[in-house]
Write a protein that holds these residues in place. Structure first.
Motif, mmCIF file in Angstrom:
data_model
loop_
_atom_site.group_PDB
_atom_site.id
_atom_site.type_symbol
_atom_site.label_atom_id
_atom_site.label_comp_id
_atom_site.label_asym_id
_atom_site.label_seq_id
_atom_site.Cartn_x
_atom_site.Cartn_y
_atom_site.Cartn_z
ATOM 1 N N GLN A 7 88.170 -49.777 -2.180
ATOM 2 C CA GLN A 7 86.823 -49.003 -2.448
ATOM 3 C C GLN A 7 85.873 -50.001 -3.003
ATOM 4 O OE1 GLN A 7 87.462 -45.019 -3.967
ATOM 5 N NE2 GLN A 7 88.623 -44.435 -2.163
ATOM 6 N N PHE A 8 86.530 -50.727 -4.003
ATOM 7 C CA PHE A 8 85.596 -51.571 -4.879
ATOM 8 C C PHE A 8 85.114 -52.649 -4.042
ATOM 9 C CE2 PHE A 8 85.484 -55.457 -7.373
ATOM 10 C CZ PHE A 8 84.267 -55.218 -8.139
ATOM 11 N N VAL A 9 85.890 -53.180 -3.153
ATOM 12 C CA VAL A 9 85.434 -54.166 -2.318
ATOM 13 C C VAL A 9 84.746 -53.830 -1.260
ATOM 14 C CG1 VAL A 9 86.403 -56.110 -0.848
ATOM 15 C CG2 VAL A 9 87.600 -55.535 -2.561
ATOM 16 N N LEU A 10 84.567 -52.792 -0.814
ATOM 17 C CA LEU A 10 83.621 -52.145 0.172
ATOM 18 C C LEU A 10 82.385 -51.532 -0.541
ATOM 19 C CD1 LEU A 10 86.267 -50.557 2.743
ATOM 20 C CD2 LEU A 10 85.072 -52.511 2.885
ATOM 21 N N SER A 11 82.388 -51.511 -1.948
ATOM 22 C CA SER A 11 81.310 -50.724 -2.472
ATOM 23 C C SER A 11 79.917 -51.706 -2.501
ATOM 24 C CB SER A 11 81.595 -50.558 -3.926
ATOM 25 O OG SER A 11 81.303 -51.746 -4.500
ATOM 26 N N SER A 12 78.820 -50.847 -2.452
ATOM 27 C CA SER A 12 77.621 -51.685 -2.504
ATOM 28 C C SER A 12 77.265 -52.395 -3.595
ATOM 29 C CB SER A 12 76.292 -50.739 -2.023
ATOM 30 O OG SER A 12 76.270 -49.864 -3.684
ATOM 31 N N GLU A 13 78.153 -52.376 -4.805
ATOM 32 C CA GLU A 13 77.787 -53.124 -5.737
ATOM 33 C C GLU A 13 78.540 -54.482 -5.613
ATOM 34 O OE1 GLU A 13 79.339 -53.430 -10.549
ATOM 35 O OE2 GLU A 13 79.147 -51.483 -9.560
ATOM 36 N N PHE A 14 79.788 -54.518 -5.011
ATOM 37 C CA PHE A 14 80.409 -55.747 -4.788
ATOM 38 C C PHE A 14 79.845 -56.381 -3.553
ATOM 39 C CE2 PHE A 14 84.007 -58.366 -2.839
ATOM 40 C CZ PHE A 14 84.320 -59.043 -4.142
ATOM 41 N N GLY A 16 76.813 -56.356 -2.513
ATOM 42 C CA GLY A 16 75.746 -56.876 -2.659
ATOM 43 C C GLY A 16 75.505 -58.105 -3.515
ATOM 44 N N LEU A 17 76.636 -58.712 -4.101
ATOM 45 C CA LEU A 17 77.061 -59.831 -4.562
ATOM 46 C C LEU A 17 76.772 -61.005 -3.530
ATOM 47 C CD1 LEU A 17 79.854 -58.979 -7.226
ATOM 48 C CD2 LEU A 17 77.585 -59.087 -7.838
ATOM 49 N N GLU A 18 76.495 -62.138 -4.250
ATOM 50 C CA GLU A 18 76.358 -63.491 -3.167
ATOM 51 C C GLU A 18 77.802 -63.706 -2.678
ATOM 52 O OE1 GLU A 18 74.106 -66.704 -4.452
ATOM 53 O OE2 GLU A 18 72.532 -65.509 -5.471
ATOM 54 N N ARG A 19 77.897 -64.137 -1.675
ATOM 55 C CA ARG A 19 79.070 -64.537 -1.015
ATOM 56 C C ARG A 19 80.020 -65.260 -1.863
ATOM 57 N NH1 ARG A 19 80.225 -67.383 4.956
ATOM 58 N NH2 ARG A 19 82.481 -66.812 4.833
ATOM 59 N N GLU A 20 79.418 -66.464 -2.353
ATOM 60 C CA GLU A 20 80.362 -67.303 -3.261
ATOM 61 C C GLU A 20 80.792 -66.547 -4.511
ATOM 62 O OE1 GLU A 20 82.483 -71.001 -4.246
ATOM 63 O OE2 GLU A 20 81.526 -70.248 -2.295
ATOM 64 N N LEU A 21 79.958 -65.572 -5.225
ATOM 65 C CA LEU A 21 80.313 -64.971 -6.046
ATOM 66 C C LEU A 21 81.507 -63.892 -5.741
ATOM 67 C CD1 LEU A 21 80.016 -64.369 -9.265
ATOM 68 C CD2 LEU A 21 78.027 -62.549 -8.815
ATOM 69 N N ARG A 22 81.307 -63.133 -4.638
ATOM 70 C CA ARG A 22 82.429 -62.102 -4.058
ATOM 71 C C ARG A 22 83.563 -63.075 -4.068
ATOM 72 N NH1 ARG A 22 78.205 -60.630 -0.257
ATOM 73 N NH2 ARG A 22 79.707 -61.724 1.312
ATOM 74 N N ARG A 23 83.684 -64.235 -3.541
ATOM 75 C CA ARG A 23 84.926 -64.960 -3.536
ATOM 76 C C ARG A 23 85.432 -65.081 -4.745
ATOM 77 N NH1 ARG A 23 86.893 -69.884 -3.269
ATOM 78 N NH2 ARG A 23 84.944 -70.935 -4.075
ATOM 79 N N ASN A 24 84.633 -65.778 -5.491
ATOM 80 C CA ASN A 24 85.250 -66.133 -6.915
ATOM 81 C C ASN A 24 85.621 -64.894 -7.515
ATOM 82 O OD1 ASN A 24 84.203 -68.618 -6.789
ATOM 83 N ND2 ASN A 24 82.401 -68.523 -7.782
ATOM 84 N N ASN A 74 86.473 -66.854 -19.345
ATOM 85 C CA ASN A 74 85.462 -65.988 -19.527
ATOM 86 C C ASN A 74 84.791 -65.435 -18.197
ATOM 87 O OD1 ASN A 74 85.471 -66.170 -22.138
ATOM 88 N ND2 ASN A 74 83.815 -67.655 -22.252
ATOM 89 N N ARG A 75 84.973 -66.357 -17.219
ATOM 90 C CA ARG A 75 84.546 -65.943 -15.778
ATOM 91 C C ARG A 75 85.577 -64.909 -15.271
ATOM 92 N NH1 ARG A 75 84.670 -69.832 -10.667
ATOM 93 N NH2 ARG A 75 86.660 -68.788 -10.058
ATOM 94 N N ASP A 76 86.870 -65.071 -15.693
ATOM 95 C CA ASP A 76 87.962 -64.011 -15.265
ATOM 96 C C ASP A 76 87.617 -62.703 -15.835
ATOM 97 O OD1 ASP A 76 89.335 -66.024 -14.094
ATOM 98 O OD2 ASP A 76 90.860 -65.809 -15.229
ATOM 99 N N ALA A 77 87.049 -62.537 -17.248
ATOM 100 C CA ALA A 77 87.081 -61.493 -17.750
ATOM 101 C C ALA A 77 85.560 -60.936 -17.236
ATOM 102 C CB ALA A 77 86.531 -61.665 -19.164
ATOM 103 N N ALA A 78 84.472 -61.289 -16.753
ATOM 104 C CA ALA A 78 83.428 -61.014 -16.506
ATOM 105 C C ALA A 78 83.722 -60.226 -14.992
ATOM 106 C CB ALA A 78 82.286 -62.119 -15.935
ATOM 107 N N ALA A 79 84.663 -60.945 -14.110
ATOM 108 C CA ALA A 79 85.092 -60.150 -12.935
ATOM 109 C C ALA A 79 85.826 -58.904 -13.228
ATOM 110 C CB ALA A 79 85.903 -61.099 -12.048
ATOM 111 N N LEU A 80 86.765 -59.044 -14.033
ATOM 112 C CA LEU A 80 87.504 -57.991 -14.715
ATOM 113 C C LEU A 80 86.690 -56.863 -15.241
ATOM 114 C CD1 LEU A 80 90.563 -59.692 -16.206
ATOM 115 C CD2 LEU A 80 90.409 -58.678 -13.863
ATOM 116 N N THR A 81 85.642 -57.178 -15.702
ATOM 117 C CA THR A 81 84.744 -56.027 -16.570
ATOM 118 C C THR A 81 84.032 -55.251 -15.226
ATOM 119 O OG1 THR A 81 84.809 -57.536 -18.498
ATOM 120 C CG2 THR A 81 82.931 -55.909 -18.231
ATOM 121 N N ARG A 82 83.565 -56.136 -14.398
ATOM 122 C CA ARG A 82 82.638 -55.662 -13.284
ATOM 123 C C ARG A 82 83.591 -54.535 -12.616
ATOM 124 N NH1 ARG A 82 77.900 -56.439 -10.065
ATOM 125 N NH2 ARG A 82 77.823 -58.461 -11.475
#
Length: 127
Positions: A7-14, A16-24, A74-82
């Protein structure tokens, strides 16, 4: 299959992110999910001690020969926080947005480098 993660991956929040950011984000979240799964802990049930142990594992050389640096953490933490904010989880992982939480070894500069994928796309341009 983890329905909530899907559901997170299909959400508009996820989405709506740029493709590279979604992949990261996907590649940044996966190691934590795998680490928790090996310990029999669903990500939605993780507690602060789980996340602290995971952070130590990712950053501490004796525990992990394939450790990461502070900037990557820090990048991992940002992804986990989202992910956790989206799930409205009572537990939020180490959030780089909170004072004092970034890894000590993180670089503070805001230098942006091209990813290998972006660089490759420029190589195909004629001019």
């Amino acid at each position: 299959m983890d329905e909530e993660l899907l559901q997170f991956v299909l959400s508009s929040e996820f989405r709506g992110l740029e493709r590279e950011l979604r992949r990261n984000y996907a590649t940044d979240i996966r190691p934590l999910l795998s680490w928790l799964w090996r310990r029999g802990v669903p990500w939605t049930a993780a507690i602060s001690a789980d996340l602290q142990a995971y952070k130590e594992f990712r950053l501490d050389p004796p525990l992990n020969p394939q450790r990461i640096g502070g900037t990557k953490w820090n990048r991992d933490a940002a992804a986990l926080t989202r992910l956790c904010k989206w799930a409205k989880a009572s537990l939020l992982p180490v959030d780089v947005g909170r004072r004092g939480e970034p890894a000590a070894s993180a670089r503070s500069s805001r230098v942006s480098w091209l990813t290998p994928r972006t660089w490759a796309s420029f190589m195909w341009c004629d001019g």
